[in-house]
Structures are given as structure tokens and as C-alpha cells.
Design an enzyme around this catalytic site. Structure first.
Site, mmCIF file in Angstrom:
data_model
loop_
_atom_site.group_PDB
_atom_site.id
_atom_site.type_symbol
_atom_site.label_atom_id
_atom_site.label_comp_id
_atom_site.label_asym_id
_atom_site.label_seq_id
_atom_site.Cartn_x
_atom_site.Cartn_y
_atom_site.Cartn_z
ATOM 1 C CG MET A 10 -1.772 -1.275 1.255
ATOM 2 S SD MET A 10 -2.586 -1.329 2.778
ATOM 3 C CE MET A 10 -1.281 -2.212 4.030
ATOM 4 C CD GLN A 52 -6.753 3.916 0.987
ATOM 5 O OE1 GLN A 52 -6.546 4.524 -0.152
ATOM 6 N NE2 GLN A 52 -5.988 3.750 1.781
ATOM 7 C CB THR A 83 0.197 2.301 4.458
ATOM 8 O OG1 THR A 83 -0.735 3.329 4.278
ATOM 9 C CG2 THR A 83 -0.843 1.185 5.308
ATOM 10 C CG ASN A 84 2.126 7.514 7.502
ATOM 11 O OD1 ASN A 84 2.597 7.718 8.535
ATOM 12 N ND2 ASN A 84 2.984 7.313 6.543
ATOM 13 C CB THR A 85 -3.791 6.256 4.735
ATOM 14 O OG1 THR A 85 -3.313 7.422 4.146
ATOM 15 C CG2 THR A 85 -5.297 6.570 4.527
ATOM 16 C CB CYS A 197 1.992 9.492 2.444
ATOM 17 S SG CYS A 197 1.635 8.609 1.059
ATOM 18 C CB THR A 198 5.191 4.560 3.295
ATOM 19 O OG1 THR A 198 3.748 4.133 2.656
ATOM 20 C CG2 THR A 198 4.619 4.431 4.727
ATOM 21 C CD GLU A 199 3.028 5.299 -1.054
ATOM 22 O OE1 GLU A 199 3.059 3.967 -1.163
ATOM 23 O OE2 GLU A 199 2.288 5.861 -0.418
#
Length: 231
Positions: A10, A52, A83-85, A197-199
Site C-alpha cells: 500500500m 478508501q 502505510t500511514n493512512t 505517507c510512505t511514498e
């Protein structure tokens, strides 16, 4: 060494960063041919993303709880939700497993606290910036104020994440937009900015700005290594 459980995918772009950081952390600590013991369950992000944006968070919790159960059955001693979300449903997932979740917001807040940061900007998906599940966890449990970008800037940040970064696209114009937003947060008194956000760290790194950045992927991975190697 404890076995690190991971729910990834994710997106898989950032899960790759997790896997690399965790293994590098174990190798640098133990030396030689050591690497991390990991049990990874990688989901199909397309399925999660649809839920989501439809606001079907209970359904995402079911998906990720099933993944968490599989990770626990695979021998993991604790769990990372990569993932943060999706920490929005961390409590729902925790209720379905007996191993602890290493919460990304806690790991990040502890890093901020250790550096004496009292006011921080937060970048992430629109869900993470708008809703309270992440920033309120920090403000409720740590003496840290969290501020977020304007609504228009939040939309820009969110769209870049889903339309570019999750697809592996690095756009220099998008980087400049992010850096401008970081500068706005700094002007509002933020002493640092969470890349929540991990991206995002695929696009913006510390070399691009003088504002201190806290990369949640690296922080979360480091905390996992420390916990896995703790006696």
C-alpha cells in the site's frame, strides 16, 4: 531476533523501501550476513484504494485484519502496517490479533520528541491530513502541536500520491509544489515536517530542503529493527 510482521502493498513501491531499510538496519547492527526475520503479507492495493475513496473503512479493516491474522499465523512477533493512512483502522486490526501493532504515529512522535520538536507540519494523504486518527493520536499523547496544509494544498498532495508516487512516477514539478508547501508550513511555525505517507520520501528527501523532514517509512523501519533485536 524477533520476527517482524508486515502488511505491505500500500503501495508496493514504499513496501520496497521498508524491506530494504529493515534489512539494512539489522545488517548494520549485527554485521556479517545477518538479515531480518520477516513475515510479509502484500495486499492488492487497487482493492484497498477503491474502498478508501468510497469511505468504506470497515471493509478495509476486514481486508487488513485477515492479512494480519495470516501474518500472526506465519510466526510474527509484532506487526507493522506499512502505510500511514491505514492506521485509521489500526485499533480494529489490533482487536483481531494477539500480537502488538507497532504504531507508525507513535514511532514518529517519539523521534520528534527526542529531537525537541514541539510544532510539526504533516503531509500525507487527504485522509491523514483531514481526519484526526493520526494527528490527534500525536497531540493527545505527546506535547507536540500538529499543523496541516491548506485544503487546496491537501488536494494537490493527495493527487500526487495516488496518481504519481503510487505508480512509481517521480515528477520534478510535483517536487517543487511539495517543497513550496513545506516552506508554507515552516512559515507558520512548524519546526519540522512529517512525511506522513510512505511514498512521499520517494519524491522529497532532506537534500531538497533546509526544513527538517521526518520520513515515517525510515522511522517505522528503524523502530521495528530496535524492537526485533531487543533482548
Amino acid at each position: 531476533m524477533k520476527t517482524i510482521g508486515m502488511i505491505g502493498g500500500m503501495s508496493w513501491e514504499s513496501t520496497l523501501s521498508y524491506y530494504q531499510a529493515i534489512n539494512q538496519g539489522v545488517k548494520s547492527t549485527l554485521g556479517g550476513l545477518h538479515s531480518a526475520k520477516i513475515c510479509l503479507y502484500s495486499v492488492d492495493f487497487a482493492e484497498i484504494e477503491i474502498l478508501q475513496h468510497q469511505g468504506l473503512w470497515d471493509d478495509t479493516a476486514i481486508h487488513l485484519s485477515n492479512a494480519a491474522k495470516a501474518v500472526e499465523a506465519g510466526g510474527a512477533d509484532f506487526l507493522l502496517i506499512c502505510t500511514n493512512t491505514m492506521h485509521k483502522v489500526a485499533d480494529d486490526i489490533q482487536a483481531q490479533i494477539s500480537i502488538p501493532i507497532l504504531h507508525i504515529a507513535d514511532a514518529t512522535a517519539e523521534a520528534l520528541l527526542a529531537d525537541g520538536i514541539g510544532k510539526v507540519g504533516l503531509l500525507g494523504t487527504r485522509f491523514t491530513m483531514e481526519q484526526d486518527f493520526y494527528k490527534q493520536r500525536i497531540t493527545d499523547n505527546y506535547p507536540i502541536e500538529v499543523i496541516v496544509p491548506s485544503p487546496d494544498d491537501q488536494i494537490l498532495i493527495h493527487n500526487v500520491i495516488y496518481q504519481e508516487l503510487c505508480l512509481g512516477k517521480i515528477n520534478l514539478q510535483s517536487r517543487q509544489c511539495y517543497l513550496s508547501i513545506i516552506d508554507k508550513l515552516f512559515a507558520q511555525g512548524a519546526e519540522a515536517v512529517i512525511l506522513g505517507c510512505t511514498e512521499i520520501a520517494l519524491l522529497v528527501q532532506q537534500q531538497h530542503t533546509n526544513v527538517p523532514l521526518y520520513d515515517t517509512t525510515q522511522i517505522h523501519a528503524h523502530s521495528a529493527v530496535m524492537l526485533a533485536l531487543a533482548k
